[in-house]
Design a protein around this motif. Sequence first.
Motif, PDB file in Angstrom:
ATOM      1  N   TYR A   1     -26.145  -2.177  26.062  1.00  0.00           N
ATOM      2  CA  TYR A   1     -26.878  -2.718  27.203  1.00  0.00           C
ATOM      3  C   TYR A   1     -27.669  -1.618  27.897  1.00  0.00           C
ATOM      4  CZ  TYR A   1     -23.673  -6.668  26.757  1.00  0.00           C
ATOM      5  OH  TYR A   1     -22.962  -7.734  26.289  1.00  0.00           O
TER       6      TYR A   1
ATOM      7  N   LEU B   1     -21.290 -10.976  34.264  1.00  0.00           N
ATOM      8  CA  LEU B   1     -20.176 -10.300  33.607  1.00  0.00           C
ATOM      9  C   LEU B   1     -20.543  -8.847  33.289  1.00  0.00           C
ATOM     10  CD1 LEU B   1     -17.349 -10.921  32.547  1.00  0.00           C
ATOM     11  CD2 LEU B   1     -18.376 -11.431  30.333  1.00  0.00           C
ATOM     12  N   VAL B   2     -21.739  -8.663  32.758  1.00  0.00           N
ATOM     13  CA  VAL B   2     -22.165  -7.300  32.410  1.00  0.00           C
ATOM     14  C   VAL B   2     -22.309  -6.467  33.684  1.00  0.00           C
ATOM     15  CG1 VAL B   2     -23.963  -5.896  31.329  1.00  0.00           C
ATOM     16  CG2 VAL B   2     -23.315  -8.071  30.305  1.00  0.00           C
TER      17      VAL B   2
ATOM     18  N   ARG C   1     -20.205  -2.117  37.146  1.00  0.00           N
ATOM     19  CA  ARG C   1     -19.496  -1.658  38.338  1.00  0.00           C
ATOM     20  C   ARG C   1     -18.256  -0.869  37.931  1.00  0.00           C
ATOM     21  NH1 ARG C   1     -16.973  -6.434  41.423  1.00  0.00           N
ATOM     22  NH2 ARG C   1     -15.577  -6.349  39.656  1.00  0.00           N
TER      23      ARG C   1
ATOM     24  N   ARG D   1     -21.198 -15.785  37.338  1.00  0.00           N
ATOM     25  CA  ARG D   1     -20.393 -16.341  36.253  1.00  0.00           C
ATOM     26  C   ARG D   1     -21.136 -16.336  34.922  1.00  0.00           C
ATOM     27  NH1 ARG D   1     -16.013 -18.856  38.602  1.00  0.00           N
ATOM     28  NH2 ARG D   1     -15.490 -20.055  36.758  1.00  0.00           N
ATOM     29  N   SER D   2     -22.396 -15.918  34.937  1.00  0.00           N
ATOM     30  CA  SER D   2     -23.170 -15.889  33.696  1.00  0.00           C
ATOM     31  C   SER D   2     -22.846 -14.609  32.934  1.00  0.00           C
ATOM     32  CB  SER D   2     -24.664 -15.936  34.010  1.00  0.00           C
ATOM     33  OG  SER D   2     -25.049 -14.713  34.604  1.00  0.00           O
ATOM     34  N   ARG D   3     -23.415 -14.489  31.758  1.00  0.00           N
ATOM     35  CA  ARG D   3     -23.249 -13.251  30.992  1.00  0.00           C
ATOM     36  C   ARG D   3     -23.794 -12.068  31.776  1.00  0.00           C
ATOM     37  NH1 ARG D   3     -21.640 -12.085  26.293  1.00  0.00           N
ATOM     38  NH2 ARG D   3     -22.782 -10.158  26.340  1.00  0.00           N
ATOM     39  N   PHE D   4     -24.910 -12.313  32.478  1.00  0.00           N
ATOM     40  CA  PHE D   4     -25.497 -11.255  33.308  1.00  0.00           C
ATOM     41  C   PHE D   4     -24.469 -10.758  34.323  1.00  0.00           C
ATOM     42  CE2 PHE D   4     -27.561 -10.290  37.383  1.00  0.00           C
ATOM     43  CZ  PHE D   4     -28.311  -9.190  37.020  1.00  0.00           C
TER      44      PHE D   4
ATOM     45  N   GLN E   1     -20.630  -6.772  36.407  1.00  0.00           N
ATOM     46  CA  GLN E   1     -19.288  -6.379  36.850  1.00  0.00           C
ATOM     47  C   GLN E   1     -18.721  -5.280  35.965  1.00  0.00           C
ATOM     48  OE1 GLN E   1     -16.633  -9.754  38.146  1.00  0.00           O
ATOM     49  NE2 GLN E   1     -18.447 -10.931  37.641  1.00  0.00           N
ATOM     50  N   ALA E   2     -19.080  -5.321  34.687  1.00  0.00           N
ATOM     51  CA  ALA E   2     -18.647  -4.253  33.786  1.00  0.00           C
ATOM     52  C   ALA E   2     -19.315  -2.935  34.182  1.00  0.00           C
ATOM     53  CB  ALA E   2     -18.971  -4.610  32.341  1.00  0.00           C
TER      54      ALA E   2
ATOM     55  N   TYR F   1     -29.984  -3.724  34.165  1.00  0.00           N
ATOM     56  CA  TYR F   1     -29.052  -4.599  34.877  1.00  0.00           C
ATOM     57  C   TYR F   1     -28.958  -4.222  36.353  1.00  0.00           C
ATOM     58  CZ  TYR F   1     -27.603  -7.142  30.795  1.00  0.00           C
ATOM     59  OH  TYR F   1     -27.618  -7.988  29.716  1.00  0.00           O
TER      60      TYR F   1
ATOM     61  N   VAL G   1     -20.677   0.769  29.330  1.00  0.00           N
ATOM     62  CA  VAL G   1     -21.537  -0.381  29.047  1.00  0.00           C
ATOM     63  C   VAL G   1     -22.721   0.035  28.179  1.00  0.00           C
ATOM     64  CG1 VAL G   1     -22.981  -2.164  30.097  1.00  0.00           C
ATOM     65  CG2 VAL G   1     -20.832  -1.542  31.159  1.00  0.00           C
TER      66      VAL G   1
END
Lengths: 367, 246
Positions: A234, A217-218, A223, A212-215, A220-221, A239, A229
């Motif tokens: 980034y 989220l990124v 993925r 649920r953190s920004r990490f 999942q992006a 990541y 990304v």
Amino acid sequence: MNIYHNATAQWLAYGVFFVLLAVVPMFVDDSFLLNQFATYGVFGLLALSISLCWGFGGILNLGQGIPFGLGAYGMAMTMQMQSQDASNPIPPFMLNNSLDHLPWFWEPFRHTALGIILALVVPTLFCAIFGGLMFRARVSGPFFAIMTLAMLSAWYTLILDVQPYTNGANGITPPGALKFGDYAIDPYSPVAYWSVLALLAVATVGGRLMTRSRFGLVVQAVRGDAERVRFLGYNVAGYETTIYTIAGFIAAVAGCCWVALTQYVSPAQLDTTFSLSMVIWAGIGGRLSLIGAIIGAFLIQGAQSYLGDTFLNTWLLVLGGFFILVVRFLPKGLAGLLETILGRFPLPQRGNSNGNSAQRLYPQPGE
Amino acid sequence: MGFLEIKQLCKSFDTTPVINDFSIEIVELTLCCLVGPNGAGKTTTMDLITGRQKPTSGQILFCEDDITGLDEHVIARRGIGRKFQVPAVFRDLTVRQNLEVAYSRSTNPLKNIFRFSDPGFVQKLEQVVAQAGLSERLNVEAGILSHGETQWLEIGMVLMQDPRLLLLDEPVAGMTEAEIEKTVAIFKELKKTNTLVVVEHDMAFVREIADVVTVMHMGSLLAQGPISEIEANARVREVYLGEAEA
């Protein structure tokens, strides 16, 4: 609004899940059964690590047995050295393999704390380096999965081959339970069970916060579309390496717990079948749900323990068939099934931050 | 000195030259449209500016810094945002999450593990959502957006980055007339505060928004100037505007 997507409801489900697991020792008198349940906690940790790496990070990892096995060997070496003393400084199997002195890399394992630290740090470092090399070269998808599989086989062969140092196929069987000072953790006691459960709970809550953190989220992006990304600024390899390494660390913790519970490690822990079954647990339980993956591990390993005897050699066929059914009909696993069922009973939409009733006109995910 | 300068850029795939001694200068706070027939090298030029591909030779200067051959994420952090030809959004994340990912002020993975919100994000979100007209779609999964909305979402994502230079590859491809009109309004607003390079085939759209038009042909610069000049240019008409626009 599907209650499945409600964060409060999710946290509540996590709480109930762990409270239910925590009271199990109150109702189980059979210490062998309790020990078996504790090993399910280890499988839960492994499934959790796969869910983070594969479910959230999209990195299919068929070699999770590497950090698990390395962690397990580290713990086994630590526990083995606990039972050696001045009159008997070398593990017996080394004598049988005509070694007359302790190999240098066994030396640090004389110290329990250092040994456990190494059991966790070495596999984690391995994942960071291996992952870093692969992801920097933009190896991804099935190619990365194949690399992990190849690496797993390499470790398996290596450990099997250096018999004087690892006791080869026989593995290491530390004679005593894990001791901290004078206190020994009896693997058949509720304390051992609760220790593993506590680690599982911490890893699950930590993993959930991370997603649920920004990490998260990124990740999942990444993925979804790693290429995109990058153009947002980034460093994608960073990541990918981080999520892969965190998953590896959790697997190393699981490896340590495994040996503390079973007092046994062998190359079987680095067997491809075992690493593949971790992926199957997460796939069947639901790789996008941490708790789903854990429950998947419980169900499959539970079924294997109780039905495996009935089916004997055909068990793997049964498991494989079940996996095919899930992949075909429930791509999000059992957790996805629950999501669909709960979606049939939508909660009334409350006024949200946008105060926008127009949203109701559009389908929400999972509805 | 220009804002973005491309000097004698060359790019070959194996032995096939795609960009051939291409040089342009982009002036700050203008909207430059990059046009040319298929295969002219427009998208490749964008790939070379943003680091997706490395040039065979030549130099790219951004704000007087040499950015030739840097990694994609490094160039993005310098302030160059890009929208792709095929809209690239994160389909299984919500619109809001898409924009949150794009708000890339903190990029360190280890620090981001402990970061749950960004200061200034909500403010920026409101501004971008209003600009791109996505306010009613914030909590919808990006995968179910219509084609036009997906285009706007990606433009919104580029805006979230707060780039000094926006590179937009075919932003109105596949849009309806009404959607194009709305996009024209967005762009006219944008060029007051940003520098834009837009690749587009739709000449009506180009006529509406362009300050400068750059025509590429076979990987080289064919002509550059205001739209009226370009449309009067005989060579441009020959290779590009040809039958379609004459």
